[in-house]
Design an enzyme around this catalytic site. Sequence first.
Site: not given
Length: 481
Positions: A253-255
């Site tokens: 994911s984005k993180r």
Amino acid sequence: MIRVRFAPSPTGNLHIGTLRTALFTWLFARRHKGVVVLRIEDTDMQRSSTEFEVNIFEGLEWFGLDNDEGPREGGEYGPYRQSERIEAGIYSGYIETLLASGHAYYCFDTAKELSVERDAAMATGVPYKYSRKALELSEGEVKAKLDAGEAYTIRFKMPDSGWLKYKDMVRGKIAFDNSLISDFVIMKSDGTPSYNFAVVVDDLAMKISHVIRGEDHISNMPRQAAVFAALGATLPEYGHLPMILGPDKAKLSKRHGATSVTEYRDQGFYSPALFNYLSLLGWSPEGQEEFFTKDEIVSLFSTDRVAKANAVFDQRKLTWMNGQYLRRLDVETYEAVILEHLDAGLKADIEVLGDDALSKALLAVRGNLEVLNDINTYGAVFVKTQKEYESDIAEISFSESNIDVLTRFRAILKPEGFSRESFDAGMAVVLEQTGLGKGAVFLPIRLAVSGQKAGPHLGDFAEVVGVETILARLSYVISLT
RNA sequence: GGCCCUAUCGUCUAGUGGUUAGGACGCCAGGUUUUCAUCCUGGAAACCGGAGUUCGAUUCUCCGUAGGGCUACCA
């Protein structure tokens, strides 16, 4: 005829995980000379946007996945956006069929009522199933509520017994107990179809023969299979791919940093390298070879060599592979590719140095590059301004021996007939004259002419910046003492 | 909680009822190179645990454990 579909939801930029699903779907189709359908699943009006849709198209194109039918290509099973299919009344037609056959029913429960049911079930440890309260309503009561304009959803009536059994192309036999599955919403109160329903209608209507998708959809199988059955259709073949995880083993994911495909492009990843890397994430051909062209992968691909376990996306290895690709490219392609990532200013500055300067400079630093954007870091040494050079030199202290080396080298270096070879030969002479070690000769020269201790091969460097600059810099350093 | 899926070096993976369990990234060491990088050579590094089946299990079965997914009027 094999027909596959890739069905992204435009609720975000094209994601690496989504791209991998698209890749395997595409490979399967191309391997079997099938048709690739691109369908945009934009039933979630709140989260979908054309901006994301454009990003998906862009990413797929850059990466090299084409499709035969889709929103832009058209095709006989269109439209290919679910939002347009809603307008065309495609889903409502199927809803009517299901309602008429008793496979679906109106449901007037509010969100609050439903959550009370769900919480109660959770609390007692019983798997939640909708109470079917709405099924107790008489036809007249339903009609009255409808006429009164009460909000409603339409639910699919799951079979009370039986098992869904099917053979997954990747995982083999899989079975689900139908009696454990709740009746689910197929039409939301805003009139749009829910995912588990729209997907079935579209796969059916678009004559999809094989569905390749992420493992996160396995649990949807009993629901979707039941709808297929209620519609009197046979199930397509299914293959569920393992997920791609971040370094912490959580879903990518984005993180975890860059996850959007266009970001990888912008950072300077070369798409054939990404293609190669991603193909090997969850799939492997026989043998130990790791470098394959797109065509080779197409001809080798098979779902029974797809891994079953989730895989961590290893950016280090991708980066390494990208560097390998850059080094294996023929010179023309390499230059063309790298030029797209070279800053315009830097490019202009290098070109000022001479006819072949740019080409020579690009080649000189090739071994240093991992991603294409690295060219802007490694290329800077060629166009240092005098001021930058002097400030670099100010940081360095040259010993007497160093200065002796520089002085000798300056005396040997001749502007006439200068070449990379004569430069190297000159250094060799100094080496011999002084009897010093290589480091004691080469390092001071490097520092004096470039102002830094690492960079391209000095002969290459000299060819680009010109022998005059080299001589001037040698004199500059010598004059400081 | 319920249901489903999965389990080989840190990571990506190959593989087998009997193998020195193979390769790649990364890491470490050495070498080539003018430094860094590239390149070459070498090294450390894995079959989740317990039962069962078997002459023999990393491989087959079961049970655990761990991870992931689903359990929405998201897709």
